[in-house]
Design an enzyme around this catalytic site. Structure first.
Site, PDB file in Angstrom:
ATOM      1  CG  HIS A  76     -36.667  25.733   0.132  1.00 51.23           C
ATOM      2  ND1 HIS A  76     -36.384  26.999   0.580  1.00 51.23           N
ATOM      3  CD2 HIS A  76     -35.549  25.004   0.336  1.00 51.23           C
ATOM      4  CE1 HIS A  76     -35.147  27.032   1.040  1.00 51.23           C
ATOM      5  NE2 HIS A  76     -34.610  25.829   0.915  1.00 51.23           N
ATOM      6  NE  ARG A 132     -27.994  26.690  -0.273  1.00 45.82           N
ATOM      7  CZ  ARG A 132     -28.304  26.527   1.009  1.00 45.82           C
ATOM      8  NH1 ARG A 132     -29.266  25.718   1.355  1.00 45.82           N
ATOM      9  NH2 ARG A 132     -27.649  27.165   1.941  1.00 45.82           N
ATOM     10  CG  HIS A 175     -35.878  25.472   5.399  1.00 44.93           C
ATOM     11  ND1 HIS A 175     -36.111  24.283   4.730  1.00 44.93           N
ATOM     12  CD2 HIS A 175     -34.740  25.975   4.859  1.00 44.93           C
ATOM     13  CE1 HIS A 175     -35.165  24.072   3.839  1.00 44.93           C
ATOM     14  NE2 HIS A 175     -34.314  25.091   3.880  1.00 44.93           N
TER      15      HIS A 175
END
Ligand code: SIN
Length: 286
Positions: free
Chosen positions: A264, A280, A112
């Site tokens: 990724h 993240r 995605h």
């Protein structure tokens, strides 16, 4: 300026930059070096040995664009995965504390480009490895410039000018989103965006293929059958080993990617080999 050096991670894809310390504020020369490298390296940059705090991580992110904040923009269904006191830090982890998930398990276990369903799609993400298993748990990246460049001229001609719908509803059908969105499909069906199938990157000016198995629902100008077949072909093509960099994590790696020219895939094969915990942040366009 810190004394920076770099090396390629894969042919014309990805760069490791050494000689920098993200626990300190960066000077403008270093920021410019990294900004340029991010474009030159087709979107993937690696920095080893960065034992940074959440504050350092947020400051680092702010050098490259706006910093995504769950308060303003995050998908409400996923809001509880953000760190307490740090609405910019999304936690990716299989760990549980007192039976409660520490972060999102199995985030991105499919190809995605993050939030492709969002008309204001974030440019990229910066991931910091805080705990890694002894084996597995790699993240794979596909270079969507190389995927486009390698297409035949007739195929490029056909795709140039086409557009595709990307939707959260598609993700709910096909990915780990199904778990989180069960019973909340109304929420999902509202999130969609239309992007060119061949997207010109705003910083490099290069053309990248922009369809992904996680979120691309259909190519609008084609019939459903044509769209299904063409998307299947493009998904297979763009995940060819030739276009892939597979990142094997080390503790305190910081890795950034660019959603406009990369897809990724987080490989969830590690659970018998220890826990995985990453922070993240998400970089909004300048
Ligand atoms: C993601 O898709 O953001 C997760 C990446 C990873 O866990 O490696």
């Amino acid at each position: 300026m810190q004394k920076l050096s770099s090396r390629s991670l894969a042919p014309d894809f990805g760069m490791e930059i050494s000689g920098i310390d993200f626990s300190k504020p960066l000077e403008s020369d270093d920021i410019n070096f990294i900004r340029n490298a991010w474009v030159k390296a087709s979107g993937v940059l690696l920095f080893r040995g960065q034992d940074i705090t959440p504050q350092d991580h947020v400051r680092l992110t702010s050098y490259f664009g706006g910093v995504y904040d769950k308060g303003a923009t995050a998908n409400p269904v996923l809001a509880h995965y953000y760190a307490d006191g740090f609405p910019q830090i999304y936690r990716v982890s299989n760990k549980k504390i007192n039976g409660k998930p520490l972060g999102r398990e199995d985030a991105g276990t499919y190809w995605h480009s993050d939030s492709a369903w969002d008309p204001a799609q974030p440019r990229g993400s910066i991931l910091h490895a805080i705990e890694i298993p002894s084996a597995g748990g790699d993240t794979m990246f596909a270079n969507m410039y190389q995927a486009y460049d390698a297409l035949s001229e007739p195929m490029k001609k056909m795709l140039d000018g086409l557009t595709a719908e990307h939707s959260l509803a598609a993700a709910v059908l096909r990915t780990s989103y199904a778990k989180e969105f069960s019973g909340k499909l109304d929420e999902a069906s509202k999130k969609n965006a239309i992007w060119p199938v061949v997207r010109t990157h705003p910083y490099s000016g290069r053309k990248a293929l922009f369809v992904n198995p996680g979120f691309t629902a259909r190519i609008l100008e084609l019939s459903q059958t044509e769209s299904d077949v063409v998307l299947e072909l493009l998904f297979k093509h763009s995940t060819s080993p030739e276009f892939i960099y597979r990142h094997s994590w080390q503790l305190h790696d910081v890795l950034m990617w660019d959603n406009y020219c990369n897809m990724h895939y987080a490989v969830a094969n590690y659970k018998a080999h220890g826990d995985r915990f990453l922070h993240r942040t998400t970089v909004l366009p300048d």
